[in-house]
Design a protein around this motif. Structure first.
Motif, PDB file in Angstrom:
ATOM      1  N   THR A 171       0.817  -1.206   0.000  1.00  0.00           N
ATOM      2  CA  THR A 171       0.000   0.000   0.000  1.00  0.00           C
ATOM      3  C   THR A 171       0.852   1.257   0.000  1.00  0.00           C
ATOM      4  O   THR A 171       1.914   1.308   0.621  1.00  0.00           O
ATOM      5  CB  THR A 171      -0.946   0.034   1.213  1.00  0.00           C
ATOM      6  OG1 THR A 171      -1.770   1.197   1.131  1.00  0.00           O
ATOM      7  CG2 THR A 171      -0.177   0.054   2.531  1.00  0.00           C
TER       8      THR A 171
ATOM      9  N   ALA B 155      -4.777   1.645  -3.862  1.00  0.00           N
ATOM     10  CA  ALA B 155      -4.319   0.660  -2.881  1.00  0.00           C
ATOM     11  C   ALA B 155      -5.466   0.210  -1.982  1.00  0.00           C
ATOM     12  O   ALA B 155      -5.561  -0.962  -1.610  1.00  0.00           O
ATOM     13  CB  ALA B 155      -3.186   1.245  -2.043  1.00  0.00           C
ATOM     14  N   GLU B 156      -6.347   1.143  -1.637  1.00  0.00           N
ATOM     15  CA  GLU B 156      -7.485   0.762  -0.794  1.00  0.00           C
ATOM     16  C   GLU B 156      -8.453  -0.131  -1.556  1.00  0.00           C
ATOM     17  O   GLU B 156      -9.051  -1.051  -0.980  1.00  0.00           O
ATOM     18  CB  GLU B 156      -8.219   1.988  -0.261  1.00  0.00           C
ATOM     19  CG  GLU B 156      -9.339   1.603   0.696  1.00  0.00           C
ATOM     20  CD  GLU B 156      -9.903   2.771   1.479  1.00  0.00           C
ATOM     21  OE1 GLU B 156     -10.562   2.518   2.498  1.00  0.00           O
ATOM     22  OE2 GLU B 156      -9.684   3.918   1.060  1.00  0.00           O
TER      23      GLU B 156
ATOM     24  N   HIS C 158       3.990  -1.303   3.620  1.00  0.00           N
ATOM     25  CA  HIS C 158       4.296  -0.025   2.985  1.00  0.00           C
ATOM     26  C   HIS C 158       5.807   0.092   2.883  1.00  0.00           C
ATOM     27  O   HIS C 158       6.518  -0.084   3.873  1.00  0.00           O
ATOM     28  CB  HIS C 158       3.735   1.131   3.816  1.00  0.00           C
ATOM     29  CG  HIS C 158       4.068   2.481   3.273  1.00  0.00           C
ATOM     30  ND1 HIS C 158       3.687   2.904   2.015  1.00  0.00           N
ATOM     31  CD2 HIS C 158       4.762   3.516   3.816  1.00  0.00           C
ATOM     32  CE1 HIS C 158       4.115   4.137   1.818  1.00  0.00           C
ATOM     33  NE2 HIS C 158       4.783   4.539   2.889  1.00  0.00           N
TER      34      HIS C 158
END
Length: 274
Positions: free
Chosen positions: A8, A14-15, A36
């Motif tokens: 992400t 990404a969500e 991340h």
């Protein structure tokens, strides 16, 4: 499908990927590894290895931790075991390393694609993960309130691809209880008769017991366009394709249909490494 890795950058794309991963995790009882990767200059990476409290690194680490906290509070993650990590690495290579370290079964990534000179010389991070990952990569472009997969296109030349990729595709179709549409695209420069194509496909899938499939020979100007057009014609929920993982000058000269699809397809794409 016990472990799902979701890289992400806390973007909308990404969500979208995380929401899909959450649906898969709830359906199959999977854990999610949410990671991340901070891309710092090599000089800062060297300093970080010697001084773990480098101010710039600590600032971005704290910022990432706060964003993780916000993400983990999302309702769609309730009841799912989520492990969050922040690493300092180049994102595309770091993701492949993280997948190996945690023995994940699937990577789910969001992407907005790349085009033009950016695609040719830089490419998207998702494309680079597709090129380097040893495990299947599911690429999500849009938000899916309900990620139902009923029709999967498995595109191949059924000649140069490793049969291992078909095993993975058939197991995926079985898990989703989906129909697998085996697709071979005919082009003017690489034409095969229908009889020979059918024979090649049947020989390729020989020994596998998945019976919910169709065989399709589709004519088009090029392979990528054929895959996209056929997938549109049957309203496919997912496109599956093998990737050779070419890198360096080989990738520049030969390209990759799978990576082009990752950039250009509007539908979800899953890649299987040969």
């Amino acid at each position: 499908m016990k472990k799902i890795l979701v890289p992400t950058d806390f973007s909308e794309e990404a969500e979208n990927a995380l929401k899909v991963a959450a649906q898969l995790a709830k359906k199959y009882g999977s854990e999610i590894y949410l990671t991340h990767l901070l891309e710092l200059p090599f000089t800062q990476l060297d300093a970080l290895s010697q001084h773990s409290e480098l101010p710039e690194a600590m600032f971005f680490m704290k910022l990432a931790r706060q964003k993780f906290k916000d993400v983990l509070s999302k309702k769609y993650l309730e009841g799912i075991t989520v492990y969050e990590t922040v690493d300092f690495n180049q994102s595309f290579s770091g993701i492949a390393d993280t997948a190996k370290e945690n023995n994940v079964d699937l990577i789910v990534m969001g992407s907005h694609g790349a085009s033009g000179f950016k695609e040719m010389f830089i490419g998207s991070n998702t494309e680079k993960v597709v090129r380097t990952s040893e495990v299947p990569v599911l690429v999500i472009k849009n938000e899916h309130e309900t990620f139902d997969i009923n029709n999967i296109v498995f595109a191949s030349d059924f000649k140069n691809d490793n049969k291992e990729t078909y095993r993975q595709a058939s197991e995926l179709a079985l898990a989703f209880n989906a129909k697998l549409h085996l697709l071979m695209v005919n082009t003017a420069n690489n034409f095969t008769t229908t009889a020979k194509a059918n024979s090649r496909i049947l020989d390729f899938i020989n020994g596998y017991n998945y019976n919910n499939y169709s065989i399709n020979i589709y004519n088009d100007e090029n392979v990528e366009q054929g895959i996209l057009n056929f997938s549109h014609s049957i309203n496919a929920d997912l496109i599956g394709i093998s990737t050779h993982g070419r890198q360096g000058i080989s990738h520049f000269l030969n390209g990759s249909i799978s990576e082009d699809l990752v950039n250009h397809a509007k539908r979800p794409v899953i890649t299987f490494k040969i």
